[in-house]
Design a protein around this motif. Structure first.
Motif, short mmCIF file in Angstrom:
data_model
loop_
_atom_site.label_atom_id
_atom_site.label_comp_id
_atom_site.label_asym_id
_atom_site.label_seq_id
_atom_site.Cartn_x
_atom_site.Cartn_y
_atom_site.Cartn_z
N CYS A 156 0.82 -1.37 0.01
CA CYS A 156 -0.05 0.01 -0.10
C CYS A 156 0.81 1.16 0.16
O CYS A 156 0.72 2.18 -0.89
N TYR A 157 1.75 1.23 0.92
CA TYR A 157 2.71 2.71 0.96
C TYR A 157 3.34 2.73 -0.41
O TYR A 157 3.62 3.88 -0.94
N VAL A 158 4.16 1.68 -0.99
CA VAL A 158 4.98 1.87 -2.21
C VAL A 158 4.09 1.87 -3.26
O VAL A 158 4.43 2.86 -4.16
N SER A 159 2.71 1.48 -3.46
CA SER A 159 1.94 1.82 -4.41
C SER A 159 1.59 3.34 -4.53
O SER A 159 1.48 3.97 -5.37
N LYS A 160 1.08 3.95 -3.04
CA LYS A 160 1.02 5.30 -3.08
C LYS A 160 2.15 6.22 -3.29
O LYS A 160 1.79 7.27 -4.01
N VAL A 161 3.18 5.75 -3.15
CA VAL A 161 4.44 6.66 -3.65
C VAL A 161 4.50 6.72 -4.99
O VAL A 161 4.64 7.53 -5.56
N PHE A 162 4.08 5.38 -5.75
CA PHE A 162 4.32 5.51 -7.19
C PHE A 162 3.28 6.23 -7.64
O PHE A 162 3.55 6.96 -8.67
N LEU A 163 1.92 6.29 -7.20
CA LEU A 163 0.92 7.01 -7.68
C LEU A 163 1.09 8.85 -7.41
O LEU A 163 0.81 9.36 -8.56
N GLU A 164 1.67 8.91 -6.38
CA GLU A 164 2.01 10.32 -6.24
C GLU A 164 3.17 10.70 -7.02
O GLU A 164 3.22 11.88 -7.87
#
Length: 196
Positions: A156-164
């Motif tokens: 979830c964290y890494v996915s959020k970073v990628f999306l940002e």
């Protein structure tokens, strides 16, 4: 820091090996899917694909549910019974966990001339185990749940970073800067062709 992806693979492969040794077909299928999901999660991380990481996170929720079921099964919670339910083998055989006969300190003694044994099977007694097989299976599933929770937070964290990063990326031509209009020339320099 998050646990290494290799740790997730080693834990899944260890589980797969012992389930194969015990002919536990339902866990073998679930472990195979889990191994594929871990590979997908690693690929998503390396390739910066948030969609793959989100699919991995969804799988981990299912994986936690499956491992919680295994814990309930081996502890015989509710109406679950190891003596009556052969869910782990899809009701195709009477096999049990590999750890039942091969646990630490276990002494296996065959019972000869037993009328309890179905055809082509034998009855055994197991004694002297330092830890009963049910608890080994429960510890294994609890470890999988613990790793899955770390994996879920990581995904979830890494996915959020990628999306940002995708949202803040300014493409060549400055789509974010100019909106729907073409860029305006603001330079006072006039470009002249260069002849050589």
């Amino acid at each position: 820091s998050a646990p290494s992806p290799a740790l997730f693979q080693v834990a899944a492969l260890e589980r797969q090996i012992f389930d194969f040794l015990g002919y536990q077909w339902a866990p073998i299928l679930a472990n195979f899917l889990h191994i594929m999901a871990v590979i997908l999660g690693i690929f998503g991380t390396i390739q910066y694909r948030s969609r793959y990481l989100m699919m991995y996170a969804v799988w981990l929720v299912l994986w936690v549910g499956w491992n919680a079921f295994i814990i309930c099964f081996y502890l015989e919670v509710g109406r679950l019974s190891q003596d009556r339910d052969f869910i782990m083998t899809f009701n195709t055989s009477l096999h049990r966990s590999w750890w039942m006969e091969n646990g630490p300190g276990c002494l296996v003694t065959p019972v000869l001339n037993s009328n309890l044994a179905p055809e082509d099977h034998h009855v055994i007694t197991v004694s002297g185990c330092l830890l009963d097989y049910q608890y080994i299976e429960v510890v294994s599933s609890a470890t999988q749940i613990f790793l899955a929770l770390f994996g879920f937070v990581y995904a979830c964290y890494v996915s959020k970073v990628f999306l940002e990063e995708e949202d803040s990326f300014d493409f060549i031509g400055g789509f974010d800067s100019y909106g729907d209009q073409a860029p305006q020339k603001t330079s006072h320099l006039q470009l002249q062709p260069l002849y050589t």
